[in-house]
Design an enzyme around this catalytic site. Sequence first.
Site, PDB file in Angstrom:
ATOM      1  N   CYS B 152       0.831  -1.204   0.000  1.00 25.97           N
ATOM      2  CA  CYS B 152       0.000   0.000   0.000  1.00 25.97           C
ATOM      3  C   CYS B 152       0.865   1.254   0.000  1.00 25.97           C
ATOM      4  O   CYS B 152       0.507   2.262  -0.583  1.00 25.97           O
ATOM      5  CB  CYS B 152      -0.945  -0.008   1.174  1.00 25.97           C
ATOM      6  N   VAL B 156       0.324   4.418  -2.389  1.00 29.11           N
ATOM      7  CA  VAL B 156      -0.130   5.721  -1.914  1.00 29.11           C
ATOM      8  C   VAL B 156       0.766   6.836  -2.454  1.00 29.11           C
ATOM      9  O   VAL B 156       0.286   7.888  -2.866  1.00 29.11           O
ATOM     10  CB  VAL B 156      -0.181   5.762  -0.365  1.00 29.11           C
TER      11      VAL B 156
HETATM   12  S1  SF4 Z   1       2.227  -1.389   5.474  1.00 32.80           S
HETATM   13 FE1  SF4 Z   1       3.877  -0.488   6.678  1.00 32.80          FE
HETATM   14  S2  SF4 Z   1       3.149  -0.658   8.777  1.00 32.80           S
HETATM   15 FE2  SF4 Z   1       1.951  -2.079   7.582  1.00 32.80          FE
HETATM   16  S3  SF4 Z   1       3.063  -4.024   7.737  1.00 32.80           S
HETATM   17 FE3  SF4 Z   1       3.754  -2.981   5.881  1.00 32.80          FE
HETATM   18  S4  SF4 Z   1       5.605  -1.923   6.507  1.00 32.80           S
HETATM   19 FE4  SF4 Z   1       4.506  -2.427   8.374  1.00 32.80          FE
END
Ligand code: SF4
Lengths: 453, 517
Positions: B152, B156
């Site tokens: 993500c 983003v």
């Molecule tokens: S998105 Fe970021 S906070 Fe979530 S598991 Fe992956 S590295 Fe860790």
Amino acid sequence: MEPIRKEEIDDQACGSLAPKSKPCPRPKPGEAAGGCSFDGAQITLLPIMDAAHLVHGPVACAGNSWESRGSLSSGPSLSQYGFATDLSNNDIIFGGEKKLKDSIDYIAGRFAPPAIFVYATCVTALIGEDMDAVCKEASDRLGIPVVPVNSPGFVGSKNLGNRLAGDALLQYVIGTGEPELEASMGVNLIGEYNIAGEMWDIEKLMNQAGITLLSRITGDARYKEITWAHRAKANMVVCSRALLGLAKQMESKYGIPYFEGSFYGAKETTYSLRQMAYLLNDREMERRVDRLTEREENRLSHDLRPYRKILKGKKAVLYTGGVKSWSVISALKELGIQVVGVGTNKSSDEDVQRIADRVSDDTEYIPEGGASRIIKTVRERKADIMIAGGRNMYVAMKEQIPFVDINQERHKAYAGYEGLLRLAKELVDSIANPIWKLASSPAPWDKEDSYDR
Amino acid sequence: MSKERMNIPDYNTLFTEERYVQQRENKKQFEAPCSDQEKAEALAYSQSAEYMEKNFERKAVVINPHKACQPLGSVMAALGFEKTLPFVHGSQGCNSYFRSHLSRHFKEPTPAVSSSMTEDAAVFGGMSNMIDGLENAVALYKPEMVAVCTTCMAEVIGDDLSAFIGNARQKGAIAEDFPVTFANTPSFIGSHITGYDSMIKSILSQLFDRSGQTAAPGAGEEGEKLNVLLGFEPYTGNFAEIRKILNAFDTKYTILGDHSGNYDSPANGEYEYYYGGTKLADVPKAANALGSLVLQKYTLKKTQEYIKGTWKQQVSALSTPLGVKATDKLLEAISELTGLPVPASLKEERGRVVDAYADSHPYLHGKRVALAGDPDLLLGLIGFCLEVGMEPVHILCSNGDVEFDGKKWKEEVEALLATSPYGSEATVYVGKDLWHLRSLLLNDPVDLAIGSSHVKFAAKDAGVPLVRVGFPIFDRHHMHRNPIIGYQGALNLLTLIVNIVLDQLDNNESGFGDLVR
Ligand code: SF4
């Protein structure tokens, strides 16, 4: 959310305020790196068992991490629930603050926890959610602490996350309550997470010595007991350098002296208990500790005899990928095991120094991960056993190397005197298991391909 | 040394000892000060119909999620190809979760790397992480292909994978002709199955495009082969089973995406990073196959479209073939695609499974069941339940968003349920979590729950035995080695379920000590 200042990370990294200490090592792109800061922060705070832990982000961060810790509870289990705001595409575009507020309200209304910890993740940090404000507002409105934990994954390693969690405790929790009992002789344990129930063994020893355990930070903790941690007479940092910063700041803020110790191995355990009594400045207690430790050590050395016979001269490669390295070395040495290779991946300079004090000169330091690097050391040094975390276990099995799990997934408690006995038994069981012989001897039809280990 | 000392218990038994129990009692002073009575009331309330209603009204928070995210599926997809290194573009933590997730399910190592983005990347974009990462990963792990997926975070900040990889080539970080496939897999959309689909489609299309070939279904030697796609497959045994079936037909085939090698490698003294997998050279050739057989049609949506559209192939798409009827359909599909008759050996096997069904039916008939899992698996499980006379009651699908097309799936499930009187009690839930399931189990009790390890807690609260099927299964060993598809799989599933029912009977037995069942 408040941005994390880079300078702060760099010069206070790994919890050390000393200007010269090196920062938490940055992971190199293109490697199989370990956990993120979010993960690290959760590891530190999840053992506060009666609190609710809400992950603000897409369901993945929570979905991938819940139910995966061996941190045990003696009662409440709310911390084992996987709460997530589950942000989806729309929330990324329009913001998820409303969802966060509603989630907090639902949890408060339904589960009535003494506190709610809210974790930022990469996504919520990037889209600029004002988590602090939402938490503050909710906290005022609901009348329970709602603690923002600003440790999104991308700020760095797991270690840094531990430290940021410590900061959150200092900022929002410690000092907000008072103990009901007259607990003038209390010690806090910092950085002990009750993996496989280890805390309970330590607690038992402290009880026997008459030392009051004031706050558990955070193994099997209750939220309330952490609020009054500032009333302790001493802090013990249980081999977790990441939380050393917390101890240091408690020293400067509340004048609580601290020491770093460990409960792996009889010697370290004895040293730790003595140190507590010493810092509490109580002669009678010191005498009690001496009697207790002497008795326990004698009994242990008697019980260990059959195991020592088998383990003496055996060689081990230790890869815990962190700060545990030096303390476990002591335990292994007491069992007669020589550590021929040791991971220094996430260890600070001081940790490496401590490792060096405990191993012989030709021990190999394994600076970074990668299964092949560990295996190479095992092979070259003709080690008998590999002691590491779960992710490396399956590689060891492929290579037919006896293995003992030392990290958070394990089921056995290795701390304290009895813990050392359990560790000895586990090591012997692993080395002695007949499957290694079966695995390393060739099938009857291809004898000459014999594989010599 | 005393016996007690020699016997070293793990935490389940160790801490039941008196001294620890006492210690725990002492600790109660710190706990939220509510009485046992209050606790019991709260528990009772959480089990009430009134609370269930409230629980189902819940919009904001997810409690105990029941799906994994897109990139996890992509990692699994990448591991289905020869010497392919999964590369997760994002911050480091996600990748570490994926590796432990997959490793804990299969009890095997998972090679996968991350570009380890940090806050610099959050501000300036992840290009340099990508370039350095590709260079380092290729040098360190010597793959023949790298399969990049995003998390993500990369999504983003809007990283452009195709451009980054192009730049990495330009800068000489990777060779011009070194294959790097990529897929966009943000975790705030879809789930592990969507991510699996995206990566498979990406690998097929990119390797095909690179080859410069044109699609000619049924042409040449390849034209006698069948392509087979299993999807997000948590059972290595299912690969062996489908091979057995295809070999019995005596047809040639290519499995597109076969991670069973990686997750079923031998302990022969040397760990390699890569085991088995579909040969990279076989991918462009697969465009000439006579047709494709898809065993998870809801998982492999984009991939099917691609194969139909670009490769112009006939595609036979099924859901996970669990049970006798679904296996019949599978064999029919193979027959139709290849023009070969169903082999005698399989016919005989079918007869044996039907016999086994008959032996066990008294213990399964009318058993009420809750099911939780991925869409294709659920369709298979429902079919199986109906044909042995079990009644699905609560059906909880781990996927519930637009991407997965929940509506069409739901319609198909309801149509399947309508084919049998045993399906009349069932309700289908899309996009609910395991806390919803808990309410369902408590308020409308069932005899059995079937689902992943995560269902354990809800099942325990409701006192329902859990049959572990699906992904992930962390707390049992080697389940994935036994196939659950095909006739053999039907037999395995039957054995698993009926024996849990019999265990249950034994546990509750009143003292007659019945040995005849
Ligand atoms: S998105 Fe970021 S906070 Fe979530 S598991 Fe992956 S590295 Fe860790």
